[in-house]
Scaffold this motif. Structure first.
Motif: not given
Length: 940
Positions: A449-459, A525-534
């Protein structure tokens, strides 16, 4: 880069004029499978190629340029930062790229990019040398990836990495031009034809020389381990454009050209090593110790924080005190190496004197005991898997890789730990190569979800500020920039440094076709795109981190899929079903049926290489339960009437022999294999190595009271029914040879009652018929328990798969051994061995490997023959029960390099599985028999 379908079709049409179409992949399911690497990014290529030689590479590069289509090179796909994925053309290499040449008495080694790192060290072992880089993935990663990522490792540091140890290269550039930096003629031609590139390099050198601040920044950055961006130190360390080009290629991640060959200056591999584990109160004290130890004769100092130690505390074999350590503790794992034992002891004493200056709360002193050393390094190597094994389903494991100036190591660790708390990464651990200030931190992350991706980006923003700005460290010390750190390259290097890198990229790749988006990427923002689903798929594989460590040992990897790729497709199947995406599920299931299920040998070798112990074969067998469900009544009949079943097999072998004698091999092959073709592969294949029937039935015998040396011999159903193939020098059936050898050593042979009804259950287990497999196993255990007088006597099973199956299934304390283990433990001391004077081939079966018998089998063979050859890169023959008959292409793929590895002087081979020996004989051109034949021939 946008390209339409028509352009890709035109490219494919052009490529097919030079490249076999079966090495050009455009099927959507296979593109997904082959396009996956170890990173947490997913891009699905439009086309995947397997290229077999340099001409094909050059042709492909020029073809892609003609259609303005981007391409990415991949070696083993163990990269962690997204540098080996592509949404255009993904280029991989076949096993033809594994050549090597050793020169200068082992001081140099020339390697093609497909050589696995550990194999290079194996080739150098007899010279007491090794390649400098020693990445943790060295048993899987390939030289092309090692060089392209400037991978290092625990002992390599920055002094022995590819940049420092490269001697020469063969390179292919974006226009398809080849440069051999070891050839003066090639250099002259290159300088003449590529004046634009040469002039551009000289201009960049002049630009750096004029910019004193940038020069000083480059010098500072490379006193650390650093793989962020391009190797700008090449513009400071060298003035010759060819040397600069060669060193810029190191760590360029396939964005500047293709490394077709590399020659390394090798380094010493010291024969004597010792390791110690030292625990301090906190990270600060551990870091102070690291500074002091840097002046001592240490080859590696690995630091682990308290959370890292806690993560492995419950693992088998761990020292008891680990469980009692608090989270503040700092631990060092130290290794010292030397040319002789005395010097090593002196070095260890020196190191311990240094350690004594600090307060040590727990320790394991220096030891060279192999078992203890393995346990100590098992602590360090088990940390990444430990986090992966406990992560929540649906999350991925991320391992980041930074370097601090050593003087700021303790502060850096503490600040990282504060970031973990701030962003709620409670499971995160830190460990790394302390001498270099190089730290890895591992944590789990959901991208659902977007919140988790934002957490990772902020980190990651916070980590970048901490490492690159506050401490002027490296955001990537050894894992490569990839897509993951591309947005932060300018932050670390400044505007001048980043602009220089942009010029390098434009100079080498003016059309931007080489691995776009890697290292240089304008999207913040390239590091936050095309993220692999697991997605959740099955508890047997949910822990898979898709690292690819399993791939080198998989017998189907060149035919269909590797374990990693099977898991990728199965996850996608489950994701589509859960999401109700009915479109294309049928097509995906059809692809998976053959690629995933039919061509898997289910050997479990993948579990031996997997960091979290996943046996993909278990999933395959589970899925086969449904596939073979309709055959269960037939299978149940064979299980309940096993004696009749084996009689029918024996009758079939006799019929085959008669038909062969009457019709001849050629006619029989034409008839039987013609039927197979008509039936679309639903009938078994015929090959001339099909054995005759065993015409010497084995009779049950009971123990006599006179002998003190007894063994229960259980001939497998294969050896009970099968004799030998035509042309063997010894045509006795295995059952006869085995009993002869046992009696020769003075043992009494006990043959169990009701022998013809016995089976270990393997034929049913491999098809997922668990109930029938258990039924046969329990029946056999009961018979052997009685025959062995309740476990008093050892049991010999003459084929290794049966022995392994029984060892794992039996509940009673029965000692079950396959031929190698039995001979070494019980027979050898009672035999007089005179080695036969010839070279022989040896195949170590997958079951023997999983039982840890590889070295034992080699030892036994060397005892009995003057020369023993174990072919490279064949971990499993791919016969897989009956698949040698029903899916012969698996056997062929697994053994495709065997025949070329058999010397002309070698006339026979040995193994310890009767069915495996059929396929080995067929694909090697020489007959294979049980290793018991070799022992019997050499013994008196």
């Amino acid at each position: 880069m946008e390209n339409n379908v028509q352009q890709y079709q035109q490219l494919a049409d052009m490529l097919q004029t030079r490249i076999d179409e079966n090495r050009i992949f455009t099927d959507q399911a296979l593109l997904l499978a082959y396009g996956t690497d170890a990173s947490f990014y997913r891009l699905i290529p439009k086309m995947v190629l397997r290229l077999k030689n340099l001409d094909e590479v050059i042709f492909t590069i020029q073809a892609c340029a003609q259609f303005n289509i981007a391409y990415t090179f991949r070696a083993a796909g163990t990269s962690l930062s997204g540098q080996a994925v592509s949404d255009s053309v993904l280029i991989t290499l076949t096993d033809d790229w594994r050549n090597h040449k050793i020169s200068d008495n082992g001081h140099k080694i020339t390697l093609q990019p497909g050589v696995i790192g550990a194999d290079a060290n194996k080739y150098l072992a007899s010279f007491g040398r090794k390649i400098g880089p020693d990445p943790a993935s060295i048993n899987t990663c390939k030289i092309g990836g090692i060089a392209a990522n400037n991978a290092s490792g625990m002992c390599c540091g920055s002094a022995q990495n590819s940049y420092r140890t490269v001697d020469s290269m063969k390179l292919v550039f974006a226009d398809g031009i080849l440069l051999d930096t070891a050839s003066p003629q090639s250099i002259r031609a290159f300088e003449s034809n590529q004046s634009r590139l040469i002039m551009g390099i000289n201009a960049l050198c002049a630009e750096v020389a004029k910019n004193e601040a940038l020069t000083q920044r480059i010098v500072h950055k490379y006193r650390l381990k650093n793989t962020t961006g391009y190797s700008l130190n090449a513009l400071v360390d060298y003035s010759d454009p060819i040397e600069i080009i060669k060193h810029l290629m190191i760590g360029s991640e396939g964005t500047l050209g293709f490394i077709a060959e590399i020659t390394y200056n090798t380094v010493i591999e010291h024969p004597h090593k010792a390791s110690a584990l030292i625990v301090f109160n906190n990270i600060d004290e551990a870091s102070q110790a690291v500074t002091a130890l840097s002046k001592d004769p240490v080859s590696a100092v690995e630091m682990m924080d308290g959370r890292a130690m806690r993560s492995v505390a419950d693992k088998p074999g761990m020292p008891a005190f680990i469980a009692g350590l608090d989270l503040q503790a700092g631990t060092l794992l130290i290794e010292s190496r030397a040319s002789d034992k005395t010097l090593l002891e002196e070095q260890c004493a020196t190191i311990m004197q240094t350690v004594a200056q600090f307060k040590v709360i727990e320790s394991i002193p220096f030891t060279s005991d192999s078992e203890t050393v393995a346990t100590l390094w098992g602590i360090r190597k088990g940390m990444f898997p430990a986090v992966g094994a406990v992560r929540e389903v649906g999350t991925t494991v991320i391992i980041e890789d930074v370097a601090f100036p050593v003087e700021h190591l303790a502060a850096g660790v503490l600040d990282l730990q504060k970031l973990f708390d701030r962003f709620h990464y409670d499971e995160a651990i830190i460990f790394g190569h302390a001498l270099e200030g190089n730290l890895h931190f591992v944590f789990t992350q959901s991208f659902e979800d977007a919140d988790e991706i934002k957490r990772y980006g902020d980190f990651m923003d916070a980590v970048a500020e901490l490492v690159a700005v506050k401490y002027q460290g490296s955001l990537k010390a050894e894992h490569g920039t990839g897509r993951n750190m591309a947005p932060y390259v300018e932050l670390e290097w400044g505007k001048d440094g980043y602009a220089l890198m942009q010029k390098i990229k434009a100079l080498f790749d003016p059309c931007g076709l080489l691995n776009p988006g890697v290292i240089i990427n304008d999207d913040p923002q390239s590091h936050l795109k095309n993220l692999k689903p697991m997605p959740k798929a099955d508890e047997l594989i949910d822990r898979c981190i898709e690292c690819g460590f399993c791939e080198p040992v998989c017998p189907s990897r060149t035919l269909s899929l590797s374990p990693r790729q099977r898991i990728v497709l199965y996850r996608e199947l489950q994701r589509r079903e859960s999401a109700g995406e009915t479109e294309n599920i049928k097509d995906l299931r059809k692809v998976f049926e053959y690629q995933g299920l039919d061509t898997c040998a289910a050997t479990g070798l993948c579990a031996e290489r997997c960091p979290v112990g996943i046996n993909t074969g278990d999933l395959v067998k589970k899925l086969r339960t449904n596939k073979y469900k309709k055959f269960t009544p037939i299978a149940r009949w064979t299980a309940n009437h096993f004696s009749a079943t084996t009689k029918m097999v024996s009758l079939g072998l006799k019929t085959n022999q008669v038909a062969q004698n009457v019709l001849g091999k050629k006619t029989l092959s034409t008839v039987v294999n013609g039927v197979r073709n008509i039936s679309a592969g639903k009938t078994p294949i015929w090959i001339p190595e099909i054995p005759s029937a065993n015409n010497s039935p084995v009779q049950s015998t009971k123990a006599a009271n006179s002998s003190a040396k007894k063994v229960v011999y259980l001939p497998s159903c294969a050896s009970r029914t099968m004799g030998q193939q035509a042309g063997n020098s010894d045509n006795r059936p295995l059952t006869e040879v085995t009993q002869s050898l046992i009696k020769k050593a003075g043992f009494e042979v006990i043959i169990p009652e009701q022998l013809s009804d016995q089976c270990c259950g393997m034929p049913y287990d491999s098809k997922g018929m668990n109930a029938l497999a258990d039924q046969k196993s329990q029946q056999l255990e009961k018979v052997l328990w009685q025959a062995s007088e309740q476990g008093k006597w050892p049991v010999l099973m003459d084929t290794s798969p049966c022995a392994k199956q029984s060892i794992e299934k039996f509940s009673q304390p029965i000692e079950v051994l396959e031929p190698t283990g039995f001979v070494l433990k019980y027979l050898l001391e009672h035999l007089t061995i005179k080695p036969i004077d010839e070279a022989v081939m040896l195949h170590v079966t997958c079951s023997s490997r999983r039982m840890g018998l590889e070295n034992s089998m080699l030892e036994l063979a060397k005892t009995c023959a003057s020369e023993v050859i174990i072919p490279e890169h064949i971990q499993c023959c791919g016969w897989a029960g009956d698949k040698g008959f029903t899916t012969p292409e698996l056997n062929e793929a697994a053994l495709h390099t065997l025949k070329e590895q058999v010397p002309n002087s070698c006339k026979r081979g040995f193994s310890n599985s009767r069915t495996c020996e059929i396929g080995l004989s067929h694909h090697s051109g020489i007959p294979y028999q049980s290793i018991l034949y070799l022992v019997d021939e050499a013994s008196h």
